[in-house]
Motif scaffolding. Structure first.
Motif, PDB file in Angstrom:
ATOM      1  N   THR A 293       0.839  -1.194   0.000  1.00 22.68           N
ATOM      2  CA  THR A 293       0.000   0.000   0.000  1.00 22.68           C
ATOM      3  C   THR A 293       0.886   1.261   0.000  1.00 22.68           C
ATOM      4  OG1 THR A 293      -1.821   1.140   1.109  1.00 22.68           O
ATOM      5  CG2 THR A 293      -0.246   0.031   2.539  1.00 22.68           C
TER       6      THR A 293
ATOM      7  N   LYS B 160       0.918   2.277  -6.952  1.00 25.69           N
ATOM      8  CA  LYS B 160       0.345   1.474  -8.043  1.00 25.69           C
ATOM      9  C   LYS B 160      -0.704   2.280  -8.805  1.00 25.69           C
ATOM     10  CE  LYS B 160      -1.019  -1.628  -5.096  1.00 25.69           C
ATOM     11  NZ  LYS B 160      -0.427  -1.005  -3.890  1.00 25.69           N
TER      12      LYS B 160
ATOM     13  N   SER C 124      -1.107   5.423  -8.828  1.00 23.82           N
ATOM     14  CA  SER C 124      -0.496   6.580  -9.479  1.00 23.82           C
ATOM     15  C   SER C 124       0.139   6.161 -10.803  1.00 23.82           C
ATOM     16  CB  SER C 124       0.570   7.202  -8.574  1.00 23.82           C
ATOM     17  OG  SER C 124      -0.006   7.518  -7.321  1.00 23.82           O
TER      18      SER C 124
ATOM     19  N   THR D 194      -5.881   2.526  -0.220  1.00 27.80           N
ATOM     20  CA  THR D 194      -6.836   3.285  -1.036  1.00 27.80           C
ATOM     21  C   THR D 194      -7.618   2.374  -1.969  1.00 27.80           C
ATOM     22  OG1 THR D 194      -5.345   5.153  -0.964  1.00 27.80           O
ATOM     23  CG2 THR D 194      -7.081   5.214  -2.633  1.00 27.80           C
ATOM     24  N   THR D 195      -6.883   1.579  -2.763  1.00 32.39           N
ATOM     25  CA  THR D 195      -7.557   0.738  -3.757  1.00 32.39           C
ATOM     26  C   THR D 195      -8.042  -0.557  -3.107  1.00 32.39           C
ATOM     27  OG1 THR D 195      -5.972   1.639  -5.316  1.00 32.39           O
ATOM     28  CG2 THR D 195      -7.321  -0.212  -6.078  1.00 32.39           C
TER      29      THR D 195
HETATM   30  N1  LIG Z   1       6.541  11.917  -4.990  1.00 29.85           N
HETATM   31  C1  LIG Z   1       5.884  10.866  -5.444  1.00 29.85           C
HETATM   32  N2  LIG Z   1       4.748  10.515  -4.883  1.00 29.85           N
HETATM   33  C2  LIG Z   1       4.100   9.436  -5.401  1.00 29.85           C
HETATM   34  C3  LIG Z   1       4.597   8.731  -6.468  1.00 29.85           C
HETATM   35  N3  LIG Z   1       3.745   7.700  -6.725  1.00 29.85           N
HETATM   36  C4  LIG Z   1       2.744   7.811  -5.822  1.00 29.85           C
HETATM   37  N4  LIG Z   1       2.961   8.835  -5.025  1.00 29.85           N
HETATM   38  C5  LIG Z   1       2.112   9.212  -3.904  1.00 29.85           C
HETATM   39  O1  LIG Z   1       2.036   8.119  -3.000  1.00 29.85           O
HETATM   40  C6  LIG Z   1       0.755   8.032  -2.407  1.00 29.85           C
HETATM   41  C7  LIG Z   1       0.169   6.662  -2.624  1.00 29.85           C
HETATM   42  O2  LIG Z   1      -0.054   6.493  -3.993  1.00 29.85           O
HETATM   43  P1  LIG Z   1      -1.122   5.468  -4.549  1.00 29.85           P
HETATM   44  O3  LIG Z   1      -0.977   5.492  -6.017  1.00 29.85           O
HETATM   45  O4  LIG Z   1      -2.457   5.681  -3.970  1.00 29.85           O
HETATM   46  O5  LIG Z   1      -0.534   4.135  -3.971  1.00 29.85           O
HETATM   47  P2  LIG Z   1      -1.141   2.687  -4.125  1.00 29.85           P
HETATM   48  O6  LIG Z   1       0.022   1.793  -4.281  1.00 29.85           O
HETATM   49  O7  LIG Z   1      -2.160   2.665  -5.144  1.00 29.85           O
HETATM   50  O8  LIG Z   1      -1.768   2.433  -2.681  1.00 29.85           O
HETATM   51  P3  LIG Z   1      -3.005   1.461  -2.311  1.00 29.85           P
HETATM   52  O9  LIG Z   1      -4.095   1.730  -3.267  1.00 29.85           O
HETATM   53  O10 LIG Z   1      -3.349   1.821  -0.916  1.00 29.85           O
HETATM   54  O11 LIG Z   1      -2.485   0.085  -2.396  1.00 29.85           O
HETATM   55  C8  LIG Z   1      -0.066   9.146  -3.036  1.00 29.85           C
HETATM   56  O12 LIG Z   1      -0.121  10.217  -2.171  1.00 29.85           O
HETATM   57  C9  LIG Z   1       0.681   9.475  -4.289  1.00 29.85           C
HETATM   58  O13 LIG Z   1       0.513  10.826  -4.692  1.00 29.85           O
HETATM   59  C10 LIG Z   1       5.829   9.167  -7.066  1.00 29.85           C
HETATM   60  O14 LIG Z   1       6.369   8.562  -8.009  1.00 29.85           O
HETATM   61  N5  LIG Z   1       6.431  10.236  -6.502  1.00 29.85           N
END
Ligand SMILES: Nc1nc2c(ncn2[C@@H]2O[C@H](COP(=O)(O)OP(=O)(O)OP(=O)(O)O)[C@@H](O)[C@H]2O)c(=O)[nH]1
Ligand SMILES: [Mg+2]
Length: 561
Positions: free
Chosen positions: A75, A79, A81, A100-101
């Motif tokens: 998490t 992913k 993003s 989130t997802t």
């Molecule tokens: N600076 C920066 N922030 C990032 C990057 N990728 C994601 N983020 C941030 O990291 C946080 C989590 O991003 P998500 O894309 O929701 O992560 P996820 O892996 O989908 O998380 P879950 O859905 O909970 O599994 C968010 O606040 C994004 O804006 C990146 O490459 N650089």
């Protein structure tokens, strides 16, 4: 930034092409393996192989033009993003609250229709499916046509349902992009529970270090080196490892290029399934090993089995009865006619066992097809000897087989144990014991016995008549003389002596012939009992050995890349 974020540390390694026909042939071999071992090996050990055959068949039938790529990771690794950045649209909510997802989102490049069946099978809800195709940027996105990108929930989730969903999907997708971030890239969960498990799927594994922008340019190569070392330990040597930045389009170039290549090759689905076959074959290998299967049960064990079967079937009792019956019947046919009738009154030893009586005996039970003999039931010792002999046959036959098989061979050897007593009894009842014809010499000797008895009776009658005439004072007849002895006396004494002599001379011959009859019956019974053993014990064993050989060959074919 772009020189760091888009950096490709290792060129795509999975350049080995998988031929679809060869893959289908391998899957067929796995199917043949499963058919061969059906009912012989524990079902639990075969579940992955059954799942593979079923999944692979469906995946190949659904669409070979689409490539399903999943973004998996902890998490917050980014992913969603990355998913949005690749789609260049905000499709999957990116949040601050973790996780989130909660449900898988899908984005399809190209028309959705073709992909819908695939997404139905994968289990992505229609409201979470998006199409990345618009007239405005159609050209930009052409290179990704055929891509179905999945944004998975987090695998290290506090939500059990997320983990289950991830595990389910990881078994179905064609390629996995593992997303790690600079803080958690060394977490044990991802390495121990996931990456290591995927080592046979190196060809369809990509690892990205996301949020590379959070590291200084100098730190990126150091972290990538560290991550590469961990991946090597996971058995993922050589998998593509990229640094990405989801928040900067320039930081997406490397991943986008990788996706484009994957889509263009249309190999990911085949490679994934080939990796699945490798995994299944490697797991099944210990069930089959490389032992050369024996052609059949070995001779020593079979001889032991036949002896035990003969004992349990009562062959010694029957052959004993055959010898006695021969003596009995020969005595009745060749003995002194005066006592023959008395002999006949004594029961025939074979009839007592409800086996074929003397020829012409109308109440012969063996003439009915469902004959049951009265041969004594096997003793406890004979039964246990039979059990041991069957076990020995199974043990010897399975001696070289891997641990999973001896049990199956033993079960096969014992599978018809319950039918054996009846089968043996029927066989004994149906065996020609060689006593159903009276030998000619019995008749010849019997004829001689009649002649000499008649001579004695005539002599006796003659003497009685002469005596009666003398008593009545009537003129006596002149007895002709044989040498110094009157003929009637000669007839009486000669007849009696000759009868005794013939009986005395016949007795050893009868005994010798009875022993021969016994040996002949024993030979026939043993041969018939051996046939029963072959049908009820050895054939089931041979079938299992045959199945083993088929399974081994099938697995060897399935292993051939
Ligand atoms: N600076 C920066 N922030 C990032 C990057 N990728 C994601 N983020 C941030 O990291 C946080 C989590 O991003 P998500 O894309 O929701 O992560 P996820 O892996 O989908 O998380 P879950 O859905 O909970 O599994 C968010 O606040 C994004 O804006 C990146 O490459 N650089
Ligand atoms: Mg997410």
């Amino acid at each position: 930034m772009s020189n760091i974020a888009g950096r490709v540390r290792e060129v795509f390694r999975g350049d080995q092409r998988v031929d679809a026909d060869a893959l289908i042939a391998r899957l067929d071999a796995v199917r043949r393996f499963l058919t061969a071992v059906d009912g012989l090996l524990p079902d639990g050990d075969l579940v992955p192989a059954h799942t593979l055959v079923e999944r692979a068949g469906t995946r190949l039938a659904l669409s070979r033009d689409h490539t399903v790529v999943a973004l998996a990771g902890a998490t917050g690794s980014g992913k969603s993003s990355l998913f949005n950045a690749l789609a260049r649209l905000e499709l999957s909510p990116v949040g601050v609250r973790r996780p989130t997802t909660g449900v898988t989102h899908a984005c399809v490049w190209g028309p959705l229709e073709g992909a819908n069946h695939l997404l139905d099978w994968i289990g992505v809800l229609p409201r979470h499916r998006f199409v990345r195709e618009s007239a405005l940027d159609a050209d930009d996105e052409t290179a990704l046509h055929g891509l179905i990108l999945l944004d998975l929930p987090d695998f290290d989730s506090v939500q059990r349902s997320h983990r289950l969903e991830v595990d389910r999907l990881l078994g179905l997708v064609d390629q996995v992009v593992w997303v790690v971030d600079p803080q958690k890239y060394a977490d044990r969960v991802i390495h121990d529970s996931y990456l290591r498990e995927f080592h046979r799927h190196r060809d369809v594994t990509v690892v990205v270090l996301n949020q590379a922008d959070r590291l200084s340019p100098a730190e990126v190569p150091r972290v990538l080196d560290d991550l590469r070392r961990l991946l090597d330990t996971d058995g993922l040597t050589g998998v593509p490892l990229l640094a990405t930045t989801a928040v900067d389009p320039a930081g997406m170039v490397g991943l986008r290029d990788t996706m484009e290549r994957t889509v263009a090759e249309r190999q990911a689905a085949l490679r994934r399934l080939a990796g699945d076959v490798d995994t299944v074959v490697a797991d099944l290998d210990q069930l089959v090993g490389s032992a050369r299967p024996a052609g059949g049960p070995d001779d020593t064990a079979v001889n032991g089995l036949n002896r035990a079967l003969a004992g349990a079937a009562g062959v010694p009792a029957v052959t004993e009865a055959v010898e006695r019956a021969y003596r009995h019947r020969a005595g009745a046919a060749t003995g002194w006619p005066v006592v023959r009738g008395w002999r006949r009154l004594r029961p025939d030893p074979l009839r007592r066992l409800h086996l074929p009586g003397p020829p012409g005996d109308q109440s012969d039970p063996a003439e009915s097809l469902v004959a049951a003999t009265s041969v004594p039931d096997p003793t406890a010792a004979q039964r246990s000897a039979l059990g041991l002999a069957i076990r020995a046959v199974a043990d010897r036959a399975a001696a070289d087989l891997p641990a999973a098989w001896p049990g199956a061979v033993t079960s096969a050897a014992r599978s018809r144990l319950g039918d054996l007593p009846d089968a043996l009894d029927r066989t004994i009842a149906g065996t020609d014991l060689g006593l159903d014809r009276r030998p000619v010499w019995w008749r010849a000797v019997g004829g001689v016995q009649w002649l000499v008895t008649i001579a004695a009776v005539v002599g006796l009658g003659w003497l009685v008549l002469g005596y009666a005439l003398r008593v009545l004072g009537l003129p006596a007849l002149d007895n002709p003389m044989v040498g110094a002895v009157p003929l009637p006396t000669a007839l009486l004494l000669g007849g009696l002596l000759a009868g005794l002599l013939v009986a005395a001379l016949t007795r050893p011959v009868v005994r010798w012939a009875a022993r021969r009859a016994r040996a002949r019956a024993e030979q026939r019974l043993t041969a018939r009992v051996a046939q029963v053993g072959d049908e009820y014990v050895l054939t089931p064993v041979r079938i299992v050995l045959g199945s083993y050989a088929q399974a081994r060959d099938a697995l060897r074919d399935a292993a051939r890349r």
